[in-house]
Motif scaffolding. Sequence first.
Motif, PDB file in Angstrom:
ATOM      1  N   VAL A 260       0.839  -1.210   0.000  1.00  0.00           N
ATOM      2  CA  VAL A 260       0.000   0.000   0.000  1.00  0.00           C
ATOM      3  C   VAL A 260       0.869   1.253   0.000  1.00  0.00           C
ATOM      4  CG1 VAL A 260      -1.621   1.337   1.412  1.00  0.00           C
ATOM      5  CG2 VAL A 260      -1.982  -1.117   1.074  1.00  0.00           C
ATOM      6  N   ARG A 261       1.950   1.225   0.744  1.00  0.00           N
ATOM      7  CA  ARG A 261       2.838   2.396   0.848  1.00  0.00           C
ATOM      8  C   ARG A 261       3.824   2.488  -0.309  1.00  0.00           C
ATOM      9  NH1 ARG A 261       6.034   1.650   5.888  1.00  0.00           N
ATOM     10  NH2 ARG A 261       6.766   3.758   5.424  1.00  0.00           N
ATOM     11  N   GLY A 262       3.929   1.425  -1.102  1.00  0.00           N
ATOM     12  CA  GLY A 262       4.871   1.435  -2.219  1.00  0.00           C
ATOM     13  C   GLY A 262       6.307   1.274  -1.803  1.00  0.00           C
ATOM     14  N   VAL A 263       6.533   0.526  -0.702  1.00  0.00           N
ATOM     15  CA  VAL A 263       7.890   0.306  -0.208  1.00  0.00           C
ATOM     16  C   VAL A 263       8.099  -1.187   0.013  1.00  0.00           C
ATOM     17  CG1 VAL A 263       7.975   2.559   0.916  1.00  0.00           C
ATOM     18  CG2 VAL A 263       7.236   0.551   2.226  1.00  0.00           C
ATOM     19  N   SER A 264       9.335  -1.565   0.268  1.00  0.00           N
ATOM     20  CA  SER A 264       9.631  -2.940   0.658  1.00  0.00           C
ATOM     21  C   SER A 264      10.315  -2.928   2.022  1.00  0.00           C
ATOM     22  CB  SER A 264      10.521  -3.634  -0.372  1.00  0.00           C
ATOM     23  OG  SER A 264      11.712  -2.920  -0.585  1.00  0.00           O
ATOM     24  N   GLY A 265      10.162  -4.020   2.753  1.00  0.00           N
ATOM     25  CA  GLY A 265      10.731  -4.131   4.082  1.00  0.00           C
ATOM     26  C   GLY A 265      12.185  -4.544   4.046  1.00  0.00           C
ATOM     27  N   PRO A 266      12.757  -4.872   5.215  1.00  0.00           N
ATOM     28  CA  PRO A 266      14.169  -5.253   5.267  1.00  0.00           C
ATOM     29  C   PRO A 266      14.426  -6.548   4.517  1.00  0.00           C
ATOM     30  CG  PRO A 266      13.092  -5.714   7.358  1.00  0.00           C
ATOM     31  CD  PRO A 266      12.118  -4.933   6.536  1.00  0.00           C
ATOM     32  N   GLY A 267      15.493  -6.557   3.754  1.00  0.00           N
ATOM     33  CA  GLY A 267      15.869  -7.762   3.031  1.00  0.00           C
ATOM     34  C   GLY A 267      16.869  -8.589   3.824  1.00  0.00           C
ATOM     35  N   GLU A 268      17.532  -9.489   3.137  1.00  0.00           N
ATOM     36  CA  GLU A 268      18.526 -10.346   3.779  1.00  0.00           C
ATOM     37  C   GLU A 268      19.727  -9.512   4.224  1.00  0.00           C
ATOM     38  OE1 GLU A 268      21.017 -14.408   2.683  1.00  0.00           O
ATOM     39  OE2 GLU A 268      20.807 -12.805   1.184  1.00  0.00           O
ATOM     40  N   SER A 269      20.180  -9.747   5.444  1.00  0.00           N
ATOM     41  CA  SER A 269      21.395  -9.114   5.944  1.00  0.00           C
ATOM     42  C   SER A 269      22.463 -10.192   6.059  1.00  0.00           C
ATOM     43  CB  SER A 269      21.140  -8.467   7.307  1.00  0.00           C
ATOM     44  OG  SER A 269      22.343  -7.954   7.846  1.00  0.00           O
ATOM     45  N   ALA A 270      23.294 -10.287   5.037  1.00  0.00           N
ATOM     46  CA  ALA A 270      24.300 -11.351   4.993  1.00  0.00           C
ATOM     47  C   ALA A 270      25.648 -10.774   4.584  1.00  0.00           C
ATOM     48  CB  ALA A 270      23.869 -12.444   4.021  1.00  0.00           C
ATOM     49  N   TYR A 271      26.027  -9.673   5.262  1.00  0.00           N
ATOM     50  CA  TYR A 271      27.267  -8.996   4.911  1.00  0.00           C
ATOM     51  C   TYR A 271      28.494  -9.664   5.525  1.00  0.00           C
ATOM     52  CZ  TYR A 271      26.807  -7.137   9.639  1.00  0.00           C
ATOM     53  OH  TYR A 271      26.675  -7.028  10.994  1.00  0.00           O
ATOM     54  N   SER A 272      28.286 -10.547   6.498  1.00  0.00           N
ATOM     55  CA  SER A 272      29.402 -11.134   7.243  1.00  0.00           C
ATOM     56  C   SER A 272      29.737 -12.524   6.727  1.00  0.00           C
ATOM     57  CB  SER A 272      29.040 -11.220   8.734  1.00  0.00           C
ATOM     58  OG  SER A 272      30.078 -11.810   9.481  1.00  0.00           O
ATOM     59  N   THR A 273      31.020 -12.866   6.716  1.00  0.00           N
ATOM     60  CA  THR A 273      31.452 -14.202   6.277  1.00  0.00           C
ATOM     61  C   THR A 273      32.427 -14.794   7.297  1.00  0.00           C
ATOM     62  OG1 THR A 273      33.192 -13.179   4.920  1.00  0.00           O
ATOM     63  CG2 THR A 273      31.121 -13.750   3.815  1.00  0.00           C
ATOM     64  N   PRO A 274      31.949 -15.075   8.504  1.00  0.00           N
ATOM     65  CA  PRO A 274      32.856 -15.547   9.553  1.00  0.00           C
ATOM     66  C   PRO A 274      33.301 -16.993   9.393  1.00  0.00           C
ATOM     67  CG  PRO A 274      30.610 -15.550  10.352  1.00  0.00           C
ATOM     68  CD  PRO A 274      30.574 -14.921   8.984  1.00  0.00           C
ATOM     69  N   GLY A 275      32.573 -17.765   8.608  1.00  0.00           N
ATOM     70  CA  GLY A 275      32.879 -19.181   8.484  1.00  0.00           C
ATOM     71  C   GLY A 275      32.185 -19.991   9.564  1.00  0.00           C
ATOM     72  N   ILE A 276      32.126 -21.293   9.356  1.00  0.00           N
ATOM     73  CA  ILE A 276      31.454 -22.212  10.263  1.00  0.00           C
ATOM     74  C   ILE A 276      32.487 -22.955  11.106  1.00  0.00           C
ATOM     75  CG2 ILE A 276      29.900 -24.190  10.440  1.00  0.00           C
ATOM     76  CD1 ILE A 276      28.573 -21.641   9.372  1.00  0.00           C
ATOM     77  N   THR A 277      32.267 -23.015  12.402  1.00  0.00           N
ATOM     78  CA  THR A 277      33.179 -23.713  13.299  1.00  0.00           C
ATOM     79  C   THR A 277      33.157 -25.210  13.019  1.00  0.00           C
ATOM     80  OG1 THR A 277      32.541 -22.094  14.996  1.00  0.00           O
ATOM     81  CG2 THR A 277      33.842 -24.000  15.709  1.00  0.00           C
ATOM     82  N   ASP A 278      34.325 -25.821  12.938  1.00  0.00           N
ATOM     83  CA  ASP A 278      34.406 -27.280  12.818  1.00  0.00           C
ATOM     84  C   ASP A 278      33.699 -27.890  14.024  1.00  0.00           C
ATOM     85  OD1 ASP A 278      35.247 -29.979  13.116  1.00  0.00           O
ATOM     86  OD2 ASP A 278      37.038 -29.588  11.945  1.00  0.00           O
ATOM     87  N   PRO A 279      32.717 -28.805  13.814  1.00  0.00           N
ATOM     88  CA  PRO A 279      31.992 -29.389  14.948  1.00  0.00           C
ATOM     89  C   PRO A 279      32.897 -30.004  16.004  1.00  0.00           C
ATOM     90  CG  PRO A 279      30.903 -29.954  12.898  1.00  0.00           C
ATOM     91  CD  PRO A 279      32.201 -29.288  12.528  1.00  0.00           C
TER      92      PRO A 279
END
Length: 431
Positions: free
Chosen positions: A325-344
């Motif tokens: 109705v307002r002609g806008v869109s809400g917040p999108g994906e925030s994926a600016y960080s690339t810390p990596g996944i800890t080895d289990p």
Amino acid sequence: MTIGDAPVRVALLGCGVVGSQVARILVEQADDLKARVGRPLELVGIGVRTPGPRPGIDEALLTTDVEALVRREDVDVVIELIGGIEPALTLILAAIETGKSVVTANKALLAQHGAEVFGAARASDVDVYYEASVAGAIPIIRPLRESLVGDAITSVLGIVNGTTNYILDQMHTHGSSFADALAEAQSLGYAEADPTADVEGHDAAAKAAILASLAFHTRVNLTDVDCEGITGISTGDIAAAERLGCVVKLLARCSVSADGTVAVGVHPTMVPVEHPLAGIRGAYNAVFVESVNAGRLMFMGPGAGGSPTASAVLGDVVTAARNRVRGVSGPGESAYSTPGITDPGRVESRFYLSITVRDEPGVLARVAEAMARHDVSIAAVRQEQLGDGGYARIGVTTHEAPYASVRDVVSLLTATNDVHGDVRLLRVEGA
């Protein structure tokens, strides 16, 4: 975009337990929803796999040509409640490509194809909302996505699968076996005829991936989640937890490791009774968030069911419609960080080991030596006799240690003549 005084037109994909409730609420609460959006919400079609009447649903709305419904020029918002990967992914991307906002509860799709979906939404400048994908009626996506976006989250810990929580609760409160508790969950509609996704932890793992992605502004996929289900939990494990003043819960944990990487896992865990998550009973869910400035926050409520999940879906529909109705869109994906996944193997926790050993002098000392060899520190030891068979059970609680080190201890112990059978290993959550 919707303009003038025209209604916001909604297409619904799927008319099962949740979809039928969404359709009901759209009709029964039409006046209230209109007041909240500023325009009427008009349900213009419901995509179904098979033709035929649905109780309480206007049959004129039903169509099996789901792709045509998605591509209709007069549709503003598409609600995807089909589940699974395909055709849901193709339909969502088609909706986005043709300029429609999307509301979905599809955790498996987002955990595996979130980057593709959010990338398409960014290119088309439309919304993708998914509050119902993680914890039913519990508002957790929006707090992570918006309310806490100015803070630094350090961990997210939660019970995010109602089926497994119900099963474990029955095992604790009634002494039920896993098989009996599962059968009861199925009879009550908490568990599917094929409960694999729930009891093996896959459902919770998909939700953990979504939570970690939001909390740490990165992309975490389902394959990044270290996952263990509850099918191996026995009445003996339940009794051992109770002796320690704990209950067993299937926990999804997302946290920042010391080196800055992100640890994401789903495991059955002994939780001290004084911990806020220990009191979450039945099929309820709860998510415990810790952040630098806000501190500790907990969100709790029904994690499944048609009406509770539909409530979350409609909340997203109202937000998406307001934006149209307002002609806008809400917040999108925030994926600016690339810390990596800890080895289990490097993820640290306290652990409980249940070890059946020969009841002979020197055995306990050799168990302690094996743990010391891998730098695993013992916090407490409990021993009990096992009848007249010449065996005893040793329960060892460790201080925090890397999972790989504890796993090496287990391998070393099971290779000795002192140990009889398998060594049971469970994580222990801090109070």
